[in-house]
Design an enzyme around this catalytic site. Structure first.
Site, PDB file in Angstrom:
ATOM      1  N   SER A  20     -20.498 -90.443  58.363  1.00 32.21           N
ATOM      2  CA  SER A  20     -20.228 -89.757  57.096  1.00 32.21           C
ATOM      3  C   SER A  20     -21.023 -90.382  55.962  1.00 32.21           C
ATOM      4  O   SER A  20     -21.376 -91.568  56.011  1.00 32.21           O
ATOM      5  CB  SER A  20     -18.737 -89.887  56.817  1.00 32.21           C
ATOM      6  OG  SER A  20     -18.457 -89.605  55.476  1.00 32.21           O
TER       7      SER A  20
ATOM      8  N   TYR B 244     -12.463 -95.814  55.454  1.00 31.86           N
ATOM      9  CA  TYR B 244     -13.080 -94.814  56.336  1.00 31.86           C
ATOM     10  C   TYR B 244     -14.577 -95.081  56.494  1.00 31.86           C
ATOM     11  O   TYR B 244     -15.106 -95.121  57.615  1.00 31.86           O
ATOM     12  CB  TYR B 244     -12.813 -93.442  55.725  1.00 31.86           C
ATOM     13  CG  TYR B 244     -13.460 -92.253  56.368  1.00 31.86           C
ATOM     14  CD1 TYR B 244     -12.978 -91.711  57.552  1.00 31.86           C
ATOM     15  CD2 TYR B 244     -14.536 -91.602  55.740  1.00 31.86           C
ATOM     16  CE1 TYR B 244     -13.554 -90.570  58.104  1.00 31.86           C
ATOM     17  CE2 TYR B 244     -15.108 -90.459  56.283  1.00 31.86           C
ATOM     18  CZ  TYR B 244     -14.616 -89.950  57.466  1.00 31.86           C
ATOM     19  OH  TYR B 244     -15.184 -88.826  58.013  1.00 31.86           O
TER      20      TYR B 244
ATOM     21  N   LYS C   3     -16.646 -96.211  59.883  1.00 33.17           N
ATOM     22  CA  LYS C   3     -17.785 -95.433  60.396  1.00 33.17           C
ATOM     23  C   LYS C   3     -19.020 -96.334  60.548  1.00 33.17           C
ATOM     24  O   LYS C   3     -19.729 -96.268  61.543  1.00 33.17           O
ATOM     25  CB  LYS C   3     -18.116 -94.276  59.444  1.00 33.17           C
ATOM     26  CG  LYS C   3     -17.071 -93.164  59.402  1.00 33.17           C
ATOM     27  CD  LYS C   3     -17.064 -92.366  60.684  1.00 33.17           C
ATOM     28  CE  LYS C   3     -16.167 -91.144  60.604  1.00 33.17           C
ATOM     29  NZ  LYS C   3     -15.995 -90.470  61.898  1.00 33.17           N
TER      30      LYS C   3
HETATM   31  N1  LIG Z   1     -15.137 -82.323  58.073  1.00 33.05           N
HETATM   32  C1  LIG Z   1     -15.909 -83.060  57.294  1.00 33.05           C
HETATM   33  O1  LIG Z   1     -16.179 -82.727  56.123  1.00 33.05           O
HETATM   34  C2  LIG Z   1     -16.513 -84.337  57.827  1.00 33.05           C
HETATM   35  C3  LIG Z   1     -17.444 -85.036  57.022  1.00 33.05           C
HETATM   36  C4  LIG Z   1     -17.973 -86.219  57.505  1.00 33.05           C
HETATM   37  C5  LIG Z   1     -17.631 -86.669  58.768  1.00 33.05           C
HETATM   38  N2  LIG Z   1     -16.721 -85.976  59.516  1.00 33.05           N
HETATM   39  C6  LIG Z   1     -16.365 -86.509  60.826  1.00 33.05           C
HETATM   40  O2  LIG Z   1     -16.478 -85.463  61.801  1.00 33.05           O
HETATM   41  C7  LIG Z   1     -15.475 -85.630  62.811  1.00 33.05           C
HETATM   42  C8  LIG Z   1     -14.686 -84.354  62.967  1.00 33.05           C
HETATM   43  O3  LIG Z   1     -14.142 -84.001  61.705  1.00 33.05           O
HETATM   44  P1  LIG Z   1     -13.053 -82.835  61.552  1.00 33.05           P
HETATM   45  O4  LIG Z   1     -13.207 -82.337  60.170  1.00 33.05           O
HETATM   46  O5  LIG Z   1     -13.145 -81.920  62.711  1.00 33.05           O
HETATM   47  O6  LIG Z   1     -11.712 -83.688  61.639  1.00 33.05           O
HETATM   48  P2  LIG Z   1     -10.254 -83.244  62.140  1.00 33.05           P
HETATM   49  O7  LIG Z   1      -9.262 -84.107  61.463  1.00 33.05           O
HETATM   50  O8  LIG Z   1     -10.081 -81.765  61.991  1.00 33.05           O
HETATM   51  O9  LIG Z   1     -10.290 -83.582  63.685  1.00 33.05           O
HETATM   52  C9  LIG Z   1     -10.137 -84.881  64.173  1.00 33.05           C
HETATM   53  C10 LIG Z   1      -9.365 -84.791  65.469  1.00 33.05           C
HETATM   54  O10 LIG Z   1      -9.197 -86.123  66.003  1.00 33.05           O
HETATM   55  C11 LIG Z   1      -7.954 -86.141  66.685  1.00 33.05           C
HETATM   56  N3  LIG Z   1      -7.447 -87.495  66.883  1.00 33.05           N
HETATM   57  C12 LIG Z   1      -6.921 -88.318  65.935  1.00 33.05           C
HETATM   58  N4  LIG Z   1      -6.491 -89.455  66.507  1.00 33.05           N
HETATM   59  C13 LIG Z   1      -6.776 -89.362  67.831  1.00 33.05           C
HETATM   60  C14 LIG Z   1      -6.565 -90.237  68.927  1.00 33.05           C
HETATM   61  N5  LIG Z   1      -5.971 -91.433  68.792  1.00 33.05           N
HETATM   62  N6  LIG Z   1      -6.969 -89.820  70.160  1.00 33.05           N
HETATM   63  C15 LIG Z   1      -7.536 -88.597  70.324  1.00 33.05           C
HETATM   64  N7  LIG Z   1      -7.753 -87.730  69.312  1.00 33.05           N
HETATM   65  C16 LIG Z   1      -7.372 -88.112  68.075  1.00 33.05           C
HETATM   66  C17 LIG Z   1      -7.027 -85.322  65.766  1.00 33.05           C
HETATM   67  O11 LIG Z   1      -5.858 -84.879  66.463  1.00 33.05           O
HETATM   68  C18 LIG Z   1      -7.946 -84.209  65.294  1.00 33.05           C
HETATM   69  O12 LIG Z   1      -7.785 -83.028  66.084  1.00 33.05           O
HETATM   70  C19 LIG Z   1     -14.628 -86.839  62.379  1.00 33.05           C
HETATM   71  O13 LIG Z   1     -15.106 -87.979  63.058  1.00 33.05           O
HETATM   72  C20 LIG Z   1     -14.919 -86.958  60.900  1.00 33.05           C
HETATM   73  O14 LIG Z   1     -14.755 -88.286  60.462  1.00 33.05           O
HETATM   74  C21 LIG Z   1     -16.169 -84.816  59.081  1.00 33.05           C
END
Ligand SMILES: NC(=O)c1ccc[n+]([C@@H]2O[C@H](COP(=O)([O-])OP(=O)(O)OC[C@H]3O[C@@H](n4cnc5c(N)ncnc54)[C@H](O)[C@@H]3O)[C@@H](O)[C@H]2O)c1
Length: 336
Positions: free
Chosen positions: A127, A151, A155
């Site tokens: 991120s 966070y 990362k």
């Molecule tokens: N959406 C954004 O704007 C954004 C921006 C930068 C980075 N990211 C990164 O992209 C990735 C996906 O983001 P997202 O928006 O889909 O997030 P999200 O929160 O929708 O999905 C994350 C998933 O991880 C699962 N999870 C949490 N703990 C867990 C565990 N112990 N074991 C197994 N699964 C587990 C959750 O149940 C959830 O379904 C993440 O790593 C996030 O940090 C997202």
């Protein structure tokens, strides 16, 4: 990718995991999907898929992902995580999920790859939150990452491991530093940046929402600039990430800042008004949240996209209006 590609997605029940699985089903090179989440994910139609409910903070459950009937995955999309505000507010949980559980999957991938002699491609979603503190006007590949939140720190620690595991040939890593993805469908997420989607999504759905930046439509705080990308471009870039030859990356790092665009909160609201009229703006309330403002304004809002574009990654064109229009179509079709 080869003709027969087994793809593992962790965090497959989440926003990007679900969208990625749907895109991979349409990709002819996908033969099998292994979808994993702490909440059992749905399996899409159109491809052989297994859904696994697993808590990846447990090493034995992470090992199990590499022992399914489909064999060792060729590509791992490591997406599971606790979002930025969640990790800031619950430091121990954030560390466990965003670092320990990524290390667990990396170690499982390393052991599985050593047995087959084929290190899996390991695509990790990092991120822009790895950046913070004094920053140049435009972030370039040479900008040093000094996160100012749990966070971002988690990362960055994962990035260091993935680079080292790649250097040693344990895995073939690709680290994607994502912009904030806007518009995110569904209920609000535990991300500090969640409001950047909510201020578009909720009014388009006819629902009132609170903007935690500024106290009114004329507040100067709305000039806060952020770095964003649409979900569609991001998923397209996720697929590309698996296709880029490892030799194309700069020799000393697998980090790529995925391309994004700069918008201000005010420009988001202007785009909302342009697409949905003044009445959409009337569904917004304002209540400045200091913690939220501090974290989001510590993130950079301008990046040099040229390295990512040279690798073939795509950027959103046309600013905020097409992104809002696209989401409105999904709302009107009952899909968001
Ligand atoms: N959406 C954004 O704007 C954004 C921006 C930068 C980075 N990211 C990164 O992209 C990735 C996906 O983001 P997202 O928006 O889909 O997030 P999200 O929160 O929708 O999905 C994350 C998933 O991880 C699962 N999870 C949490 N703990 C867990 C565990 N112990 N074991 C197994 N699964 C587990 C959750 O149940 C959830 O379904 C993440 O790593 C996030 O940090 C997202």
């Amino acid at each position: 990718m080869s003709d027969r590609t087994v793809i593992l997605i962790t965090g497959a029940g989440g926003f990007l995991g679900r969208a990625l699985a749907e895109a991979l089903v349409k990709d002819p090179s996908t033969s099998h999907l292994v979808l994993v989440d702490i909440v059992e994910p749905k399996t899409p139609h159109g491809v052989d898929a297994i859904a696994i409910k697993a808590d990846l903070t447990d090493q034995s459950q992470a090992d199990g992902l590499f022992q399914t009937p489909y064999g060792v995955p060729d590509v791992v999309y490591c997406l599971h995580g606790i979002m930025s505000r969640g990790a800031e507010d619950n430091f121990d949980l954030g560390l466990k999920v965003n670092f320990d559980a990524v290390r667990a999957v990396l170690d499982s991938a390393r052991r599985a790859g050593a047995k087959t002699g084929r290190p899996p491609k390991f695509i990790f979603t990092s991120s822009l939150a790895v950046y913070g503190g004094p920053l140049p006007e435009v972030v370039t590949p040479d900008t040093i990452a000094t996160p100012q939140g749990a966070y971002g720190a988690e990362k960055l620690m994962c990035e260091v491991l993935i680079n080292e595991y790649s250097r040693r040939g344990f895995i073939d890593g690709r680290i994607l530093r994502l912009p904030t993805i806007v518009v995110r469908p569904g209920p609000p997420a535990a991300a500090t940046s969640s409001f950047l989607s909510a201020i578009i999504r909720e009014p388009l759905k006819g629902v009132r929402t609170t903007c935690p930046i500024g106290n009114s439509l004329s507040s100067p705080e709305l000039d806060l600039a952020v770095w964003i990308a649409s979900p569609e471009t991001t998923i397209h870039n996720f697929l590309l990430a698996a296709r880029i030859p490892s030799s194309s990356f700069t020799s000393h790092t697998r980090v790529v800042c995925l391309p994004g665009i700069t918008v201000t909160v005010r420009e988001e609201l202007q785009a909302l008004e342009e697409v949905a009229g003044k009445e959409a703006l009337e569904l917004l309330e304002f209540q400045n949240d200091e913690t939220n403002h501090r974290i989001v304004s510590s993130w950079p809002a301008r990046f040099d996209n040229s390295y990512a574009l040279s690798l073939g990654f795509q950027v959103d064109k046309g600013g905020m209006v097409p992104i809002v229009e696209h989401f409105k179509k999904a709302v009107d079709a009952g899909l968001a």
